[in-house]
Enzyme design. Structure first.
Site, PDB file in Angstrom:
ATOM      1  N   CYS A  60       1.054  -1.322  -0.046  1.00 39.22           N
ATOM      2  CA  CYS A  60       0.081  -0.225  -0.044  1.00 39.22           C
ATOM      3  C   CYS A  60       1.002   1.415   0.114  1.00 39.22           C
ATOM      4  O   CYS A  60       2.505   1.777   0.702  1.00 39.22           O
ATOM      5  CB  CYS A  60      -0.825  -0.307   1.661  1.00 39.22           C
ATOM      6  N   ARG A  92       3.813  -0.320  -5.703  1.00 39.44           N
ATOM      7  CA  ARG A  92       3.676  -0.990  -3.723  1.00 39.44           C
ATOM      8  C   ARG A  92       2.055  -1.309  -3.649  1.00 39.44           C
ATOM      9  O   ARG A  92       2.002  -2.652  -2.241  1.00 39.44           O
ATOM     10  CB  ARG A  92       3.371   0.101  -3.117  1.00 39.44           C
ATOM     11  N   TRP A 148      -3.243  -2.586  -1.827  1.00 36.43           N
ATOM     12  CA  TRP A 148      -3.095  -4.060  -1.267  1.00 36.43           C
ATOM     13  C   TRP A 148      -4.069  -4.626  -0.640  1.00 36.43           C
ATOM     14  O   TRP A 148      -3.659  -4.764   0.269  1.00 36.43           O
ATOM     15  CB  TRP A 148      -1.593  -4.110  -1.585  1.00 36.43           C
ATOM     16  N   ASN A 163      -2.124   2.905   6.320  1.00 40.79           N
ATOM     17  CA  ASN A 163      -1.219   1.329   5.713  1.00 40.79           C
ATOM     18  C   ASN A 163      -1.070   0.187   7.181  1.00 40.79           C
ATOM     19  O   ASN A 163      -0.426   1.008   7.745  1.00 40.79           O
ATOM     20  CB  ASN A 163       0.091   1.170   4.947  1.00 40.79           C
ATOM     21  N   GLY A 164      -1.143  -0.901   6.407  1.00 40.87           N
ATOM     22  CA  GLY A 164      -0.668  -2.024   7.790  1.00 40.87           C
ATOM     23  C   GLY A 164      -2.267  -2.401   7.844  1.00 40.87           C
ATOM     24  O   GLY A 164      -2.545  -2.581   7.766  1.00 40.87           O
ATOM     25  N   GLU A 199      15.403 -19.075  -6.196  1.00 42.35           N
ATOM     26  CA  GLU A 199      15.137 -18.456  -6.722  1.00 42.35           C
ATOM     27  C   GLU A 199      14.179 -17.596  -8.179  1.00 42.35           C
ATOM     28  O   GLU A 199      14.069 -17.219  -8.577  1.00 42.35           O
ATOM     29  CB  GLU A 199      16.620 -16.817  -7.026  1.00 42.35           C
ATOM     30  N   LYS A 218      10.777 -16.445  -9.154  1.00 46.02           N
ATOM     31  CA  LYS A 218      10.388 -15.692 -10.855  1.00 46.02           C
ATOM     32  C   LYS A 218       9.629 -16.257 -11.607  1.00 46.02           C
ATOM     33  O   LYS A 218       8.461 -15.729 -11.712  1.00 46.02           O
ATOM     34  CB  LYS A 218      11.861 -15.503 -11.612  1.00 46.02           C
ATOM     35  N   GLU A 267       5.878 -16.338  -9.711  1.00 40.93           N
ATOM     36  CA  GLU A 267       5.746 -14.753  -9.543  1.00 40.93           C
ATOM     37  C   GLU A 267       5.204 -14.250 -10.898  1.00 40.93           C
ATOM     38  O   GLU A 267       4.313 -13.464 -10.315  1.00 40.93           O
ATOM     39  CB  GLU A 267       6.673 -14.106  -9.229  1.00 40.93           C
ATOM     40  N   HIS A 271      14.626 -38.607  -3.060  1.00 41.39           N
ATOM     41  CA  HIS A 271      13.914 -38.905  -1.682  1.00 41.39           C
ATOM     42  C   HIS A 271      12.424 -38.167  -1.461  1.00 41.39           C
ATOM     43  O   HIS A 271      11.576 -38.377  -1.400  1.00 41.39           O
ATOM     44  CB  HIS A 271      14.418 -38.339  -0.427  1.00 41.39           C
ATOM     45  N   LYS A 274       5.410  -4.619  -4.054  1.00 45.51           N
ATOM     46  CA  LYS A 274       6.826  -4.659  -4.178  1.00 45.51           C
ATOM     47  C   LYS A 274       7.416  -4.700  -2.671  1.00 45.51           C
ATOM     48  O   LYS A 274       8.260  -4.727  -2.508  1.00 45.51           O
ATOM     49  CB  LYS A 274       6.997  -3.218  -5.047  1.00 45.51           C
TER      50      LYS A 274
HETATM   51  O1  M6R Z   1      12.094  -5.571  -0.071  1.00 44.84           O
HETATM   52  P1  M6R Z   1      12.843  -7.136   0.842  1.00 44.84           P
HETATM   53  O2  M6R Z   1      13.551  -7.281  -0.064  1.00 44.84           O
HETATM   54  O3  M6R Z   1      12.712  -7.093   2.101  1.00 44.84           O
HETATM   55  O4  M6R Z   1      11.405  -8.012   0.610  1.00 44.84           O
HETATM   56  C1  M6R Z   1      11.674  -9.401   0.462  1.00 44.84           C
HETATM   57  C2  M6R Z   1       9.920 -10.018  -0.708  1.00 44.84           C
HETATM   58  O5  M6R Z   1       9.367  -9.865  -0.560  1.00 44.84           O
HETATM   59  C3  M6R Z   1      10.681  -9.744  -2.376  1.00 44.84           C
HETATM   60  O6  M6R Z   1      11.822  -9.926  -2.382  1.00 44.84           O
HETATM   61  C4  M6R Z   1       9.849 -10.762  -2.881  1.00 44.84           C
HETATM   62  O7  M6R Z   1      10.115 -12.412  -2.749  1.00 44.84           O
HETATM   63  C5  M6R Z   1       9.825 -10.548  -4.329  1.00 44.84           C
HETATM   64  N1  M6R Z   1       8.657 -10.394  -4.851  1.00 44.84           N
HETATM   65  C6  M6R Z   1      10.981 -11.429  -5.020  1.00 44.84           C
HETATM   66  O8  M6R Z   1      11.234 -11.080  -6.354  1.00 44.84           O
END
Ligand code: M6R
Length: 602
Positions: free
Chosen positions: A2, A27, A75, A99-100, A478, A482, A485, A501, A597
């Site tokens: 947000c 965000r 968000w 926010n929060g 990672e 990606k 996401e 396993h 974000k």
């Molecule tokens: O801002 P941060 O690095 O603390 O964020 C952590 C995760 O929310 C962030 O890496 C998230 O997993 C990304 N969308 C990955 O692409």
């Protein structure tokens, strides 16, 4: 997660709010809204989805003269992404953005409903505005009604409230979610991070947890639990390094291509001829440190996991990694000879920030590795190392991961150096490899077009396993993140040796395995693991310098001299593959569904 913008002054308020929200849209983009009070006139607009919908809706609306205004991009946490759930939330004569999460909102809501209050939304936020209006019936002043309201809120919040009961004032409060106040003459700005107000405000005050107060033209009064508080403003940079796409289709694509360049920035002044230097760290920073614990979330957690191999191998120091949201509630045993490192692109991730506060309460020394200066995590840490990746706008993190991993690699050498646990020869070899990193991150046109073509074969399937060993295991995690996401396909990162396993039971021709097969590290072992999968008819995409005859698809990387160079080269391949699959599926690459974000709720 947000975004909040507020403005009080004579300038055109709608434009200030919309431009500010544009900076924060990454965000959260489930909905957006604004509320403005000018004299007796109150206007409120909300739109579902991206900010452009709100722009369209407010095309004919303009503000004039002095007024107060608040805006929000959402968000969704409580309640679906609908227009009714969009902020600002309205009472009988007041508006609020937040926010929060208000943790006790259910109890407050029931209490208000028992008094006959009708709720329009399913959000926790709406309780704030009704509670305020209830308190305002009995309080001596509007401010005490706001103060009484804040006192009853549990949880994390940053909130702005405007009300016809005091039409030239913005009330504000912050606890656990970021918020700052910008100043320029008599104009007052609010925002949940500094980008919306750069170029508008000249000075800034970053609110601390427990701060609340009100702003009128030329006057800001700040309070905390102890009463009225004096505060010092600091200069706000005027240099808006606005992230533009520079001809790329998406921010994520631009950010992948930028990695080679920003890596140079990350290393500048730190990777010297024969040693690693961090001006940010005092000479005796590691003196009494015997172990390292790293906490992070998502991609940042993956860079942490990569570094656990490097710290133990290169610096000979014990290193444990924790997912921040797990760490917070596991009642961990912490000793003050442990350095607590947090990693975060945004510096605002709620779970990471809370983990840091816990470690500090336990007396641990703290260091943050972060991309956003002045962020909450940096301000909370004893020391900080900036990753210098520049603004990252794509929700799927790329260059932040690359630069975090680089900082951690440098830090592993630095610790070895300081503790004399690394030999001069090893240090020299590592530094030589480090210098080659920007080259290994260059995106070759040939590779990108090969991945664009290949991506059409990865638009179906019942699962995607990214597999690797050693530091290539976190890279596999990672790569899978990606893939998940931005293409919304199920993908998993797995240690290659662990497939037999259990997960190998899934193997068939529509199980896609993306095998990270570096030549400098455990190649033969990795090859055997992939052969086991191929024998069970899994479809194999091999990424390796070494041709692999069982591969259904093959991306040939360079024969590099060091595992980290192979790591970075393969990282680019997995990023581009995810990008091109997402493009083919027609997904929103930069703002994938359900994500934001910066995750400022737990
Ligand atoms: O801002 P941060 O690095 O603390 O964020 C952590 C995760 O929310 C962030 O890496 C998230 O997993 C990304 N969308 C990955 O692409």
């Amino acid at each position: 997660m947000c975004g909040i913008v507020g403005y009080l002054g004579l300038n055109e308020k709608k434009e200030i709010l919309l431009d500010g929200l544009q900076e924060l849209e990454y965000r959260g983009y489930d909905s957006a809204g604004i509320a403005v009070i000018e004299g007796e006139k109150l206007n409120n607009f909300k739109a579902l989805g991206k900010l452009e919908n709100l722009r369209e809706k407010t095309k004919a609306y303009h503000t004039e003269g002095f007024g107060v205004s608040i805006g929000h991009t959402r968000w969704a946490t409580h309640g679906k992404p609908t227009e009714l759930n969009a902020h600002p939330h309205v009472g009988a004569y007041s508006y609020v953005v937040h926010n929060g999460i208000i943790e006790n909102y259910q109890a407050l809501k029931e209490e208000l409903q028992a008094d006959g209050v009708k709720f329009l939304s399913q959000t926790d936020t709406e309780t704030i505005v009704h509670l305020f209006e209830k308190n305002n019936k009995t309080a001596n002043t509007v401010f005490s009604a706001f103060e009484e309201t804040i006192e009853r809120l549990d949880g994390a919040y940053a909130t702005l409230l405007i009300t016809e009961a005091d039409a030239d004032t913005i009330y504000f409060a912050k606890n656990g979610s970021p918020m700052l106040i910008g100043f320029n003459g008599d104009d007052v700005y609010f925002a949940s991070s500094d980008t919306p107000i750069i170029g508008k405000a000249t000075e800034v005050y970053y609110l601390e947890d427990g701060d609340y107060g009100y702003a009128r033209q030329g006057e800001v009064k700040l309070f905390d639990a102890k009463g009225e508080k004096t505060f010092t403003k600091q200069a706000l940079t005027a240099d808006k390094v606005s992230a533009q796409k520079d001809g790329f289709r998406f921010f994520m694509e631009k950010e992948i291509y930028e990695q080679s360049h920003v890596m140079g920035e990350t290393m500048m002044g730190r990777v010297l001829d024969e040693n690693i230097a961090f001006d940010e760290l005092d000479a005796d920073f590691f003196k009494d440190i015997k172990a390292i614990k790293i906490c992070a979330c998502g991609t940042s957690y993956h860079s942490a996991l990569t570094s656990s191999y490097l710290f133990e191998r290169l610096s000979k120091i014990r290193c444990d990694i924790e997912i921040a949201s797990e760490f917070r509630y596991k009642e961990p045993l912490l000793t003050d000879d442990t350095l607590f490192i947090t990693i975060s692109q945004s510096g605002e991730t709620a779970d990471t920030l809370e983990a840091l506060k816990m470690a500090k309460r336990a007396g641990l020394k703290s260091l943050s590795i972060c991309n956003v200066d002045n962020s909450s995590i940096i301000r909370e840490s004893d020391a900080a190392i900036l990753t210098r990746a520049g603004i990252e706008k794509g929700v799927a993190s790329t260059k932040a991961f690359a630069t975090q991993t680089m900082v951690l690699w440098m830090l592993a050498l630095y610790v070895g150096q300081e503790k004399k646990s690394i030999s001069k020869e090893v240090l020299k070899t590592e530094i030589e490899a480090m210098r080659k990193t920007p080259k290994s991150l260059l995106v070759e046109e040939k590779l990108h077009s090969q991945l664009t073509r290949m991506s059409k074969r990865y638009l179906h399937g019942h699962g995607f396993f990214f597999i690797g060993r050693d530091i290539f295991f976190p890279l596999a995690l990672e790569g899978a993140l990606k893939r998940k996401e931005i293409s919304y396909f199920h993908a998993e990162g797995y240690p290659a040796g662990e497939m037999k396993h259990g997960p190998i039971a899934l193997a068939d021709s529509t199980l896609f395995t993306i095998a990270l097969m570096p030549k400098t590290m455990h190649y033969e072992k990795m090859k055997s693991n992939v052969e086991e999968l191929s024998a069970r008819d899994a479809t194999i995409l091999a990424i390796s310098p070494e041709p692999f005859e069982l591969a259904d698809d093959f991306i040939q990387t360079n024969y590099d001299s060091h595992p980290m160079l192979e790591f970075f080269e393969m990282m680019v391949v997995t990023q581009l593959l995810a990008l091109e699959i997402s493009v083919r599926l027609g997904n929103d690459v930069d703002m994938p569904r359900n994500l934001a974000k910066s995750v400022t709720v737990e």
